[in-house]
Design a protein around this motif. Structure first.
Motif, PDB file in Angstrom:
ATOM      1  N   LEU A  72       0.793  -1.334  -0.087  1.00  0.00           N
ATOM      2  CA  LEU A  72       0.038  -0.070  -0.227  1.00  0.00           C
ATOM      3  C   LEU A  72       0.940   1.210   0.048  1.00  0.00           C
ATOM      4  CD1 LEU A  72      -2.292  -1.416   2.908  1.00  0.00           C
ATOM      5  CD2 LEU A  72      -2.927  -1.310   0.348  1.00  0.00           C
ATOM      6  N   GLN A  73       0.513   2.292  -0.403  1.00  0.00           N
ATOM      7  CA  GLN A  73       0.876   3.702  -0.469  1.00  0.00           C
ATOM      8  C   GLN A  73       0.022   4.805   0.188  1.00  0.00           C
ATOM      9  OE1 GLN A  73       4.320   4.873  -0.129  1.00  0.00           O
ATOM     10  NE2 GLN A  73       3.029   6.290   0.332  1.00  0.00           N
ATOM     11  N   ARG A  74       0.132   5.164   1.487  1.00  0.00           N
ATOM     12  CA  ARG A  74      -1.139   5.977   1.683  1.00  0.00           C
ATOM     13  C   ARG A  74      -0.966   7.360   0.914  1.00  0.00           C
ATOM     14  NH1 ARG A  74      -1.649   8.748   7.790  1.00  0.00           N
ATOM     15  NH2 ARG A  74      -3.904   9.889   7.465  1.00  0.00           N
ATOM     16  N   GLY A  75      -2.068   7.668   0.648  1.00  0.00           N
ATOM     17  CA  GLY A  75      -2.347   9.015  -0.270  1.00  0.00           C
ATOM     18  C   GLY A  75      -2.332   8.813  -1.854  1.00  0.00           C
ATOM     19  N   SER A  76      -1.869   7.639  -2.095  1.00  0.00           N
ATOM     20  CA  SER A  76      -1.641   7.444  -3.717  1.00  0.00           C
ATOM     21  C   SER A  76      -2.995   6.773  -4.499  1.00  0.00           C
ATOM     22  CB  SER A  76      -0.216   6.541  -3.756  1.00  0.00           C
ATOM     23  OG  SER A  76      -0.191   6.409  -5.048  1.00  0.00           O
ATOM     24  N   PRO A  77      -3.189   7.380  -5.488  1.00  0.00           N
ATOM     25  CA  PRO A  77      -4.295   6.873  -6.436  1.00  0.00           C
ATOM     26  C   PRO A  77      -3.961   5.531  -7.173  1.00  0.00           C
ATOM     27  CG  PRO A  77      -3.074   8.563  -7.500  1.00  0.00           C
ATOM     28  CD  PRO A  77      -2.706   8.543  -6.183  1.00  0.00           C
ATOM     29  N   GLU A  78      -2.512   5.184  -7.086  1.00  0.00           N
ATOM     30  CA  GLU A  78      -2.057   3.778  -7.529  1.00  0.00           C
ATOM     31  C   GLU A  78      -2.301   2.691  -6.450  1.00  0.00           C
ATOM     32  OE1 GLU A  78      -1.343   3.563 -10.508  1.00  0.00           O
ATOM     33  OE2 GLU A  78      -1.832   5.665 -10.735  1.00  0.00           O
ATOM     34  N   SER A  79      -2.515   3.327  -5.329  1.00  0.00           N
ATOM     35  CA  SER A  79      -2.633   2.301  -4.022  1.00  0.00           C
ATOM     36  C   SER A  79      -4.014   1.789  -3.898  1.00  0.00           C
ATOM     37  CB  SER A  79      -1.898   2.610  -2.837  1.00  0.00           C
ATOM     38  OG  SER A  79      -2.343   1.652  -1.532  1.00  0.00           O
ATOM     39  N   LYS A  80      -4.499   0.419  -3.356  1.00  0.00           N
ATOM     40  CA  LYS A  80      -5.785   0.171  -2.969  1.00  0.00           C
ATOM     41  C   LYS A  80      -6.159   1.004  -1.366  1.00  0.00           C
ATOM     42  CE  LYS A  80      -5.666  -4.189  -3.179  1.00  0.00           C
ATOM     43  NZ  LYS A  80      -6.133  -5.687  -2.995  1.00  0.00           N
ATOM     44  N   GLU A  81      -7.292   0.949  -1.043  1.00  0.00           N
ATOM     45  CA  GLU A  81      -7.550   1.706   0.157  1.00  0.00           C
ATOM     46  C   GLU A  81      -6.653   0.698   1.232  1.00  0.00           C
ATOM     47  OE1 GLU A  81     -11.846   2.469   0.789  1.00  0.00           O
ATOM     48  OE2 GLU A  81     -11.806   2.760  -1.682  1.00  0.00           O
ATOM     49  N   LEU A  82      -6.456   1.648   2.471  1.00  0.00           N
ATOM     50  CA  LEU A  82      -5.556   0.951   3.551  1.00  0.00           C
ATOM     51  C   LEU A  82      -6.217  -0.362   3.961  1.00  0.00           C
ATOM     52  CD1 LEU A  82      -4.098   4.047   4.932  1.00  0.00           C
ATOM     53  CD2 LEU A  82      -3.349   2.972   3.274  1.00  0.00           C
ATOM     54  N   ASP A  83      -7.271  -0.570   3.903  1.00  0.00           N
ATOM     55  CA  ASP A  83      -7.830  -1.877   4.662  1.00  0.00           C
ATOM     56  C   ASP A  83      -8.215  -2.941   3.396  1.00  0.00           C
ATOM     57  OD1 ASP A  83      -9.971  -0.563   3.548  1.00  0.00           O
ATOM     58  OD2 ASP A  83     -11.173  -0.846   5.109  1.00  0.00           O
ATOM     59  N   GLN A  84      -7.476  -2.647   2.308  1.00  0.00           N
ATOM     60  CA  GLN A  84      -8.041  -3.494   1.169  1.00  0.00           C
ATOM     61  C   GLN A  84      -7.014  -4.448   0.694  1.00  0.00           C
ATOM     62  OE1 GLN A  84     -11.239  -3.975   0.023  1.00  0.00           O
ATOM     63  NE2 GLN A  84     -11.968  -2.458   1.624  1.00  0.00           N
ATOM     64  N   ALA A  85      -5.849  -4.335   1.520  1.00  0.00           N
ATOM     65  CA  ALA A  85      -4.566  -5.229   0.989  1.00  0.00           C
ATOM     66  C   ALA A  85      -5.117  -6.850   0.765  1.00  0.00           C
ATOM     67  CB  ALA A  85      -3.487  -5.189   1.957  1.00  0.00           C
ATOM     68  N   GLY A  86      -4.615  -7.335  -0.317  1.00  0.00           N
ATOM     69  CA  GLY A  86      -5.048  -8.910  -0.278  1.00  0.00           C
ATOM     70  C   GLY A  86      -5.514  -9.214  -1.736  1.00  0.00           C
ATOM     71  N   VAL A  87      -6.025 -10.317  -1.926  1.00  0.00           N
ATOM     72  CA  VAL A  87      -6.742 -10.818  -3.116  1.00  0.00           C
ATOM     73  C   VAL A  87      -8.201 -10.384  -3.115  1.00  0.00           C
ATOM     74  CG1 VAL A  87      -4.999 -12.474  -3.875  1.00  0.00           C
ATOM     75  CG2 VAL A  87      -6.805 -13.168  -2.406  1.00  0.00           C
ATOM     76  N   GLU A  88      -8.975  -9.866  -2.133  1.00  0.00           N
ATOM     77  CA  GLU A  88      -9.971  -9.494  -1.844  1.00  0.00           C
ATOM     78  C   GLU A  88     -11.060 -10.598  -1.981  1.00  0.00           C
ATOM     79  OE1 GLU A  88     -10.922  -6.407  -4.544  1.00  0.00           O
ATOM     80  OE2 GLU A  88      -9.126  -5.314  -3.604  1.00  0.00           O
ATOM     81  N   SER A  89     -12.259 -10.386  -1.546  1.00  0.00           N
ATOM     82  CA  SER A  89     -13.442 -11.457  -1.538  1.00  0.00           C
ATOM     83  C   SER A  89     -14.059 -11.910  -2.873  1.00  0.00           C
ATOM     84  CB  SER A  89     -14.586 -11.190  -0.612  1.00  0.00           C
ATOM     85  OG  SER A  89     -15.223  -9.838  -0.993  1.00  0.00           O
ATOM     86  N   LYS A  90     -14.829 -12.870  -2.865  1.00  0.00           N
ATOM     87  CA  LYS A  90     -15.458 -13.247  -4.103  1.00  0.00           C
ATOM     88  C   LYS A  90     -16.334 -12.288  -4.531  1.00  0.00           C
ATOM     89  CE  LYS A  90     -14.595 -18.254  -3.769  1.00  0.00           C
ATOM     90  NZ  LYS A  90     -15.146 -19.602  -3.527  1.00  0.00           N
ATOM     91  N   GLN A  91     -17.206 -11.583  -3.399  1.00  0.00           N
ATOM     92  CA  GLN A  91     -18.214 -10.610  -3.637  1.00  0.00           C
ATOM     93  C   GLN A  91     -17.435  -9.321  -4.440  1.00  0.00           C
ATOM     94  OE1 GLN A  91     -18.188 -12.550  -0.938  1.00  0.00           O
ATOM     95  NE2 GLN A  91     -20.223 -13.598  -1.614  1.00  0.00           N
ATOM     96  N   LYS A  92     -16.469  -9.002  -3.792  1.00  0.00           N
ATOM     97  CA  LYS A  92     -16.001  -7.739  -4.203  1.00  0.00           C
ATOM     98  C   LYS A  92     -15.380  -8.025  -5.710  1.00  0.00           C
ATOM     99  CE  LYS A  92     -13.405  -3.633  -2.922  1.00  0.00           C
ATOM    100  NZ  LYS A  92     -12.421  -3.177  -2.793  1.00  0.00           N
ATOM    101  N   GLN A  93     -14.859  -9.276  -5.875  1.00  0.00           N
ATOM    102  CA  GLN A  93     -14.280  -9.392  -7.383  1.00  0.00           C
ATOM    103  C   GLN A  93     -15.214 -10.045  -8.238  1.00  0.00           C
ATOM    104  OE1 GLN A  93     -10.825  -9.217  -8.643  1.00  0.00           O
ATOM    105  NE2 GLN A  93     -10.783  -7.731  -6.863  1.00  0.00           N
ATOM    106  N   LYS A  94     -16.649 -10.262  -7.857  1.00  0.00           N
ATOM    107  CA  LYS A  94     -17.694 -10.418  -8.759  1.00  0.00           C
ATOM    108  C   LYS A  94     -17.252 -12.106  -9.439  1.00  0.00           C
ATOM    109  CE  LYS A  94     -19.009  -5.825  -9.665  1.00  0.00           C
ATOM    110  NZ  LYS A  94     -19.169  -4.834 -10.546  1.00  0.00           N
ATOM    111  N   ILE A  95     -16.857 -13.067  -8.620  1.00  0.00           N
ATOM    112  CA  ILE A  95     -16.459 -14.118  -9.212  1.00  0.00           C
ATOM    113  C   ILE A  95     -17.411 -15.245  -8.696  1.00  0.00           C
ATOM    114  CG2 ILE A  95     -14.304 -13.695 -10.162  1.00  0.00           C
ATOM    115  CD1 ILE A  95     -13.267 -15.167  -7.654  1.00  0.00           C
ATOM    116  N   GLU A  96     -17.605 -16.405  -9.449  1.00  0.00           N
ATOM    117  CA  GLU A  96     -18.264 -17.491  -8.724  1.00  0.00           C
ATOM    118  C   GLU A  96     -19.709 -17.069  -8.783  1.00  0.00           C
ATOM    119  OE1 GLU A  96     -16.254 -19.987  -6.220  1.00  0.00           O
ATOM    120  OE2 GLU A  96     -14.147 -19.808  -7.287  1.00  0.00           O
TER     121      GLU A  96
END
Lengths: 224, 54
Positions: free
Chosen positions: A82-106
């Motif tokens: 992560l990089q705080r303040g950067s638009p190239e980074s994800k939000e600070l609590d979103q690190a990782g591959v994310e949930s199926k819901q968020k990724q709209k899979i299966e």
């Protein structure tokens, strides 16, 4: 036709300037080659011969591989880092591959989601990493092409100077190969790192690569 | 024979990915294929040049 150009203007623009820059590189490289050949009293070559030379191939491929390594690493690193303040980074609590819901899979896939995002199993796993895999293959392929063209160019120079030619495996451990490789890598890493940081405080109105002009400096993961 | 079937299956699956999920815009596909061809052709071209001049 008009809407085709408008809807694909980003890739058409980059395709056009890529071809122009490649042609320019070939012409400039050919001139340089012949100037040096004249100085050394060697035979001059045609442009056609130059664009089929290992010298030109090495110059093109060493840049290709570093660009794809840069994109691949950036894509992979931004999954977890992560990089705080950067638009190239994800939000600070979103690190990782994310949930199926968020990724709209299966089960969370939408009606228009790609088939391989919907089906689950190995196909969804593979499709979930397909961009990284393909970028990785292009990186490995162009790095290999750089290594064989560099090896051939290196041996041709050795023959010219009555030096000893070396095997492919020896070339892979040579200073020539690693100097050509690392001079490209360092500039890519510098550009990506500095871009991620500069975008914390600086803006480009209208660009999705920047935060909105009025976004606070500590807003992370928001694109304009 | 087995390799043929494998390649056919792979082509079918890639087609499914490209065409599937309502992404039916032909020009979008054409642009993606153009970029892929440039990359594959460039890498193969220079690999062959490097190897054949050795």
């Amino acid at each position: 036709m008009k809407s085709f150009i408008r809807h694909n203007s980003l890739s058409l623009f980059f395709l056009a300037i890529f071809l122009l820059a490649l042609a320019g590189q070939a012409i400039a490289g050919h001139n340089l080659h012949n100037e040096e050949a004249k100085e050394h009293g060697d035979e001059l070559i045609s442009l056609g011969r130059y664009v089929t030379s290992s010298e030109f191939g090495q110059a093109v491929m060493e840049n290709w591989q570093s660009e794809y390594l840069q994109f691949m690493l950036f894509m992979l690193a931004t999954v977890w880092l992560l990089q705080r303040g950067s638009p190239e980074s994800k939000e600070l609590d979103q690190a990782g591959v994310e949930s199926k819901q968020k990724q709209k899979i299966e089960g969370a896939a939408e009606r228009k989601s790609p088939l391989w995002a919907r089906v689950g199993g190995w196909r969804t796993q593979l499709y979930s990493n397909s961009l990284l895999i393909v970028m990785g293959l292009i990186f490995v392929g162009s790095w290999f092409a750089q290594s064989v063209t560099g090896w051939t160019a290196f041996n041709a120079e050795q023959v010219d100077h009555e030096g000893k030619t070396i095997s492919y495996w020896s070339y892979l451990g040579s200073s020539d190969f690693w100097q050509a490789t690392l001079q490209n890598w360092q500039s890519e890493f510098l550009a990506v790192g500095s871009f991620a940081v500069l975008a914390i405080y600086l803006r480009q109105r209208g660009s999705p690569e920047s935060k909105p002009v009025g976004a606070p400096h500590d807003t992370t993961g928001v694109e304009g | 024979m087995g390799a043929n079937r494998c390649v056919r299956r792979l082509v079918t699956e890639v087609r499914r990915i490209v065409r599937g999920g309502g992404y039916s815009l032909a020009w979008m596909r054409a642009m993606s294929i153009t970029w892929c061809l440039i990359l594959v052709a460039g890498i193969l071209y220079f690999s062959v040049i490097g190897l054949s001049h050795q």
